[in-house]
Scaffold this motif. Structure first.
Motif, PDB file in Angstrom:
ATOM      1  N   ASP A  13      30.095  -4.761  27.207  1.00  0.00           N
ATOM      2  CA  ASP A  13      30.283  -3.967  25.876  1.00  0.00           C
ATOM      3  C   ASP A  13      29.399  -4.359  24.708  1.00  0.00           C
ATOM      4  O   ASP A  13      29.357  -3.745  23.790  1.00  0.00           O
ATOM      5  CB  ASP A  13      31.777  -3.938  25.437  1.00  0.00           C
ATOM      6  CG  ASP A  13      32.348  -5.371  25.327  1.00  0.00           C
ATOM      7  OD1 ASP A  13      31.289  -6.251  25.723  1.00  0.00           O
ATOM      8  OD2 ASP A  13      33.431  -5.614  25.319  1.00  0.00           O
ATOM      9  N   VAL A  15      29.636  -6.676  22.388  1.00  0.00           N
ATOM     10  CA  VAL A  15      30.200  -7.146  21.394  1.00  0.00           C
ATOM     11  C   VAL A  15      30.537  -8.650  20.868  1.00  0.00           C
ATOM     12  O   VAL A  15      30.757  -8.952  20.054  1.00  0.00           O
ATOM     13  CB  VAL A  15      31.643  -6.299  21.172  1.00  0.00           C
ATOM     14  CG1 VAL A  15      31.429  -5.001  21.117  1.00  0.00           C
ATOM     15  CG2 VAL A  15      32.644  -6.736  22.203  1.00  0.00           C
ATOM     16  N   ASP A 121      34.448  -6.805  17.623  1.00  0.00           N
ATOM     17  CA  ASP A 121      34.321  -5.402  18.008  1.00  0.00           C
ATOM     18  C   ASP A 121      34.285  -4.230  16.645  1.00  0.00           C
ATOM     19  O   ASP A 121      33.702  -3.512  16.658  1.00  0.00           O
ATOM     20  CB  ASP A 121      35.156  -4.942  18.941  1.00  0.00           C
ATOM     21  CG  ASP A 121      36.760  -5.029  18.935  1.00  0.00           C
ATOM     22  OD1 ASP A 121      36.948  -4.915  17.620  1.00  0.00           O
ATOM     23  OD2 ASP A 121      37.244  -5.268  19.562  1.00  0.00           O
ATOM     24  N   LEU A 122      35.004  -4.794  15.664  1.00  0.00           N
ATOM     25  CA  LEU A 122      35.149  -3.992  14.628  1.00  0.00           C
ATOM     26  C   LEU A 122      33.955  -3.926  13.829  1.00  0.00           C
ATOM     27  O   LEU A 122      33.704  -3.009  13.131  1.00  0.00           O
ATOM     28  CB  LEU A 122      36.343  -4.426  13.760  1.00  0.00           C
ATOM     29  CG  LEU A 122      36.271  -5.827  13.138  1.00  0.00           C
ATOM     30  CD1 LEU A 122      35.468  -5.751  11.868  1.00  0.00           C
ATOM     31  CD2 LEU A 122      37.749  -6.332  12.693  1.00  0.00           C
ATOM     32  N   TYR A 124      31.191  -3.174  15.227  1.00  0.00           N
ATOM     33  CA  TYR A 124      30.469  -1.939  15.741  1.00  0.00           C
ATOM     34  C   TYR A 124      31.284  -0.698  15.776  1.00  0.00           C
ATOM     35  O   TYR A 124      30.756   0.267  15.902  1.00  0.00           O
ATOM     36  CB  TYR A 124      30.056  -2.679  17.319  1.00  0.00           C
ATOM     37  CG  TYR A 124      29.409  -3.648  17.367  1.00  0.00           C
ATOM     38  CD1 TYR A 124      28.071  -4.127  17.050  1.00  0.00           C
ATOM     39  CD2 TYR A 124      30.030  -4.971  17.608  1.00  0.00           C
ATOM     40  CE1 TYR A 124      27.563  -5.524  16.956  1.00  0.00           C
ATOM     41  CE2 TYR A 124      29.538  -6.121  17.888  1.00  0.00           C
ATOM     42  CZ  TYR A 124      28.407  -6.299  17.472  1.00  0.00           C
ATOM     43  OH  TYR A 124      27.678  -7.504  17.451  1.00  0.00           O
ATOM     44  N   PHE A 125      32.630  -0.934  15.873  1.00  0.00           N
ATOM     45  CA  PHE A 125      33.266   0.315  16.218  1.00  0.00           C
ATOM     46  C   PHE A 125      34.315   0.712  14.909  1.00  0.00           C
ATOM     47  O   PHE A 125      35.045   1.631  14.989  1.00  0.00           O
ATOM     48  CB  PHE A 125      34.275   0.224  17.422  1.00  0.00           C
ATOM     49  CG  PHE A 125      33.339  -0.017  18.681  1.00  0.00           C
ATOM     50  CD1 PHE A 125      32.618   0.629  19.054  1.00  0.00           C
ATOM     51  CD2 PHE A 125      33.747  -1.120  19.157  1.00  0.00           C
ATOM     52  CE1 PHE A 125      31.544   0.562  20.251  1.00  0.00           C
ATOM     53  CE2 PHE A 125      33.079  -1.449  20.444  1.00  0.00           C
ATOM     54  CZ  PHE A 125      32.050  -0.370  20.881  1.00  0.00           C
ATOM     55  N   GLY A 126      34.051   0.012  13.905  1.00  0.00           N
ATOM     56  CA  GLY A 126      34.670   0.543  12.827  1.00  0.00           C
ATOM     57  C   GLY A 126      35.885  -0.617  12.278  1.00  0.00           C
ATOM     58  O   GLY A 126      36.500  -1.305  13.204  1.00  0.00           O
ATOM     59  N   ARG A 208      26.176   0.797  23.257  1.00  0.00           N
ATOM     60  CA  ARG A 208      27.418   0.761  23.007  1.00  0.00           C
ATOM     61  C   ARG A 208      28.203   1.941  23.007  1.00  0.00           C
ATOM     62  O   ARG A 208      28.407   2.525  21.925  1.00  0.00           O
ATOM     63  CB  ARG A 208      28.149  -0.280  21.614  1.00  0.00           C
ATOM     64  CG  ARG A 208      27.588  -1.493  21.795  1.00  0.00           C
ATOM     65  CD  ARG A 208      27.848  -2.324  20.549  1.00  0.00           C
ATOM     66  NE  ARG A 208      27.185  -3.619  20.490  1.00  0.00           N
ATOM     67  CZ  ARG A 208      25.980  -3.641  20.035  1.00  0.00           C
ATOM     68  NH1 ARG A 208      25.173  -2.598  19.675  1.00  0.00           N
ATOM     69  NH2 ARG A 208      25.279  -4.759  20.241  1.00  0.00           N
ATOM     70  N   SER A 209      28.571   2.573  24.156  1.00  0.00           N
ATOM     71  CA  SER A 209      29.218   3.805  24.211  1.00  0.00           C
ATOM     72  C   SER A 209      30.803   4.020  23.990  1.00  0.00           C
ATOM     73  O   SER A 209      31.226   4.873  23.912  1.00  0.00           O
ATOM     74  CB  SER A 209      28.684   4.469  25.720  1.00  0.00           C
ATOM     75  OG  SER A 209      29.281   3.640  26.755  1.00  0.00           O
ATOM     76  N   ALA A 211      34.110   2.738  22.405  1.00  0.00           N
ATOM     77  CA  ALA A 211      35.031   1.753  21.533  1.00  0.00           C
ATOM     78  C   ALA A 211      36.213   1.300  22.094  1.00  0.00           C
ATOM     79  O   ALA A 211      36.961   2.305  22.930  1.00  0.00           O
ATOM     80  CB  ALA A 211      35.266   2.665  20.425  1.00  0.00           C
ATOM     81  N   LYS A 213      40.282   0.477  22.271  1.00  0.00           N
ATOM     82  CA  LYS A 213      41.542   0.993  21.459  1.00  0.00           C
ATOM     83  C   LYS A 213      42.132   0.032  20.539  1.00  0.00           C
ATOM     84  O   LYS A 213      42.308  -1.091  21.024  1.00  0.00           O
ATOM     85  CB  LYS A 213      42.674   1.340  22.494  1.00  0.00           C
ATOM     86  CG  LYS A 213      42.100   2.795  23.665  1.00  0.00           C
ATOM     87  CD  LYS A 213      43.204   3.017  24.593  1.00  0.00           C
ATOM     88  CE  LYS A 213      42.454   4.135  25.632  1.00  0.00           C
ATOM     89  NZ  LYS A 213      43.552   4.446  26.511  1.00  0.00           N
ATOM     90  N   HIS A 214      42.324   0.574  19.598  1.00  0.00           N
ATOM     91  CA  HIS A 214      43.196  -0.406  18.339  1.00  0.00           C
ATOM     92  C   HIS A 214      44.577  -0.165  18.332  1.00  0.00           C
ATOM     93  O   HIS A 214      44.844   1.083  18.476  1.00  0.00           O
ATOM     94  CB  HIS A 214      42.365   0.144  16.855  1.00  0.00           C
ATOM     95  CG  HIS A 214      41.112  -0.468  17.007  1.00  0.00           C
ATOM     96  ND1 HIS A 214      40.385  -1.051  15.799  1.00  0.00           N
ATOM     97  CD2 HIS A 214      40.026  -0.749  17.778  1.00  0.00           C
ATOM     98  CE1 HIS A 214      39.131  -1.496  15.957  1.00  0.00           C
ATOM     99  NE2 HIS A 214      38.986  -1.238  17.150  1.00  0.00           N
TER     100      HIS A 214
END
Length: 214
Positions: A13, A15, A121-122, A124-126, A208-209, A211, A213-214
């Motif tokens: 991933d 990250v 990871d946030l 890269y993914f918000g 990075r395809s 994201a 799950k939060h």
């Protein structure tokens, strides 16, 4: 040294803060290397083939001429040893090098609550909308104090010239900055400068395809 024999095993991933540190180190040393991805969600790092390679089942792992080494701070020191003619990853001055190692060890052994509530990871993914706990806020203040002491008067780097400790510190700080958590302007500017390095940008360019799950 035959840099083509270098392989870096990282999470699929892209990250991991520690994988990023090793990747940036290789790029800063201007060494050629192959990337091998390991699916951590499928627990491929615990399969015998990888376990026997890395010993600790962790990423990153660097392989050089049949020698495998995990732990990103150990990898940085090893790269300085095998490629002494390239730019140094750790400061040349004895005490500054010791301070860099101290900072690296502290970032890896303390502040666990920040890593839990603000995972890498946030970046890269918000961002997350969950407020920091009281324990995390206390850890953040310790982090800001240490960073502020080491970056007095708006220094561009920790030890005069860039070192891998700058990347490690910037990653930890960016967990908060990327999430929109309050940060002193001096430290926010420092993170943004570090993030513009070519080596960091090369890491950001990795695919990075999915994201999480939060």
């Amino acid at each position: 040294m035959e840099s083509a024999k270098l392989k870096l095993y990282v999470g699929a991933d892209f990250v991991s803060a520690f994988a990023m540190s090793a990747f940036v180190g290789l790029k800063e040393k201007q060494l050629s290397f192959d990337i091998v991805t390991v699916d951590l969600k499928a627990r491929e790092n615990y399969l015998p083939a990888y376990r026997d390679l890395s010993l600790t089942c962790k990423i990153p792992t660097l392989v050089h001429e049949g020698f495998a080494l995990s732990e990103s701070s150990a990898i940085a020191e090893y790269l300085d040893e095998i490629a002494p003619g390239h730019p140094k990853l750790l400061p040349q001055d004895l005490r500054q090098r010791a301070r860099a190692r101290q900072l690296q060890a502290w970032l890896r052994s303390d502040l666990l609550v920040i890593r839990k509530e603000r995972p890498a990871d946030l970046i890269y993914f918000g961002p997350r909308d969950t407020p920091l706990s009281a324990d995390a806020q206390s850890a953040v203040q310790r982090l800001y104090f240490v960073a502020g002491q080491l970056l007095e008067q708006g220094a561009e780097h920790l030890f005069g010239e860039w070192s891998i400790a700058d990347t490690d510190l910037a990653i930890m700080l960016n967990r908060l900055l990327a999430n929109g958590d309050p940060m002193p302007a001096q430290l926010a500017d420092y993170v943004r400068r570090q993030w513009q390095r070519d080596s960091v940008q090369a890491w950001l360019d990795q695919p990075r395809s999915l994201a999480p799950k939060h």
